[in-house]
Design a protein around this motif. Structure first.
Motif, PDB file in Angstrom:
ATOM      1  N   SER A   1       4.473   1.225  -3.026  1.00  0.00           N
ATOM      2  CA  SER A   1       3.489   0.919  -1.987  1.00  0.00           C
ATOM      3  C   SER A   1       4.143   0.052  -0.931  1.00  0.00           C
ATOM      4  CB  SER A   1       2.285   0.186  -2.584  1.00  0.00           C
ATOM      5  OG  SER A   1       1.608   1.007  -3.511  1.00  0.00           O
ATOM      6  N   LEU A   2       3.533   0.025   0.241  1.00  0.00           N
ATOM      7  CA  LEU A   2       4.086  -0.728   1.362  1.00  0.00           C
ATOM      8  C   LEU A   2       2.945  -1.288   2.183  1.00  0.00           C
ATOM      9  CD1 LEU A   2       6.895  -1.251   2.809  1.00  0.00           C
ATOM     10  CD2 LEU A   2       6.261   0.638   4.312  1.00  0.00           C
ATOM     11  N   ARG A   3       3.164  -2.505   2.686  1.00  0.00           N
ATOM     12  CA  ARG A   3       2.187  -3.083   3.606  1.00  0.00           C
ATOM     13  C   ARG A   3       2.854  -3.323   4.957  1.00  0.00           C
ATOM     14  NH1 ARG A   3      -1.141  -8.799   3.537  1.00  0.00           N
ATOM     15  NH2 ARG A   3       0.849  -9.583   4.311  1.00  0.00           N
ATOM     16  N   LEU A   4       2.263  -2.729   5.972  1.00  0.00           N
ATOM     17  CA  LEU A   4       2.698  -2.957   7.339  1.00  0.00           C
ATOM     18  C   LEU A   4       1.690  -3.871   8.024  1.00  0.00           C
ATOM     19  CD1 LEU A   4       3.635   0.719   8.275  1.00  0.00           C
ATOM     20  CD2 LEU A   4       5.224  -1.122   7.722  1.00  0.00           C
ATOM     21  N   SER A   5       2.188  -4.706   8.900  1.00  0.00           N
ATOM     22  CA  SER A   5       1.319  -5.625   9.624  1.00  0.00           C
ATOM     23  C   SER A   5       1.545  -5.472  11.117  1.00  0.00           C
ATOM     24  CB  SER A   5       1.595  -7.073   9.205  1.00  0.00           C
ATOM     25  OG  SER A   5       1.348  -7.248   7.825  1.00  0.00           O
ATOM     26  N   CYS A   6       0.482  -5.682  11.875  1.00  0.00           N
ATOM     27  CA  CYS A   6       0.571  -5.636  13.325  1.00  0.00           C
ATOM     28  C   CYS A   6      -0.198  -6.821  13.891  1.00  0.00           C
ATOM     29  CB  CYS A   6      -0.002  -4.336  13.858  1.00  0.00           C
ATOM     30  SG  CYS A   6      -0.034  -4.228  15.660  1.00  0.00           S
TER      31      CYS A   6
END
Length: 130
Positions: free
Chosen positions: A17-22
């Motif tokens: 899994s991966l978490r991207l943030s903006c």
């Protein structure tokens, strides 16, 4: 001016899994607290694809059919940050991931037509190894 900055990309193994943030910043006419946000990706030789979106007006979310069931989008309004969590990653998820924003954003048309948005981050590379 509106500025968007993605973070969280990188090299991951299939199944992870991966978490991207903006994080967004705006100005007096386009404050960050009024921006709806979306996540998109673009693989080499392919069109930009809408993945997930959250409307600022009512908090409604919408996901693209290709990733439905594998993505979650959350908004941290206090910090003007939107996160995309993507699970069960596959090699075909390899792409540059972008966040996009707009005032009075409506998710349905924006996910189908990313070109409707004019505010974009610089993108974050996600590479999924098999």
């Amino acid at each position: 001016q509106v500025l968007l900055q993605e973070s969280g990309g990188g090299l991951v193994q299939a199944g992870a899994s991966l978490r991207l943030s903006c994080i967004s910043s705006g100005d007096r006419l386009r404050p960050a607290r009024r921006l709806g946000m979306g996540w998109f990706r673009q693989a080499p030789g392919k069109a930009r694809e809408g993945l997930s979106c959250i409307q600022r007006s009512d908090g409604a979310t919408l996901h693209g059919a290709s990733v439905e069931g594998r993505v979650t989008i959350t908004s941290d309004n206090a910090n003007n940050t939107v996160h995309l969590i993507m699970s069960d990653l596959k090699p075909e998820d390899t792409a540059v991931y972008y966040c996009g924003a707009g005032l009075a954003l409506k998710c349905a048309p924006v996910l189908r037509h990313p070109s409707y948005l004019i505010y974009w981050g610089q993108g974050a590379q996600v590479t999924v190894s098999s």
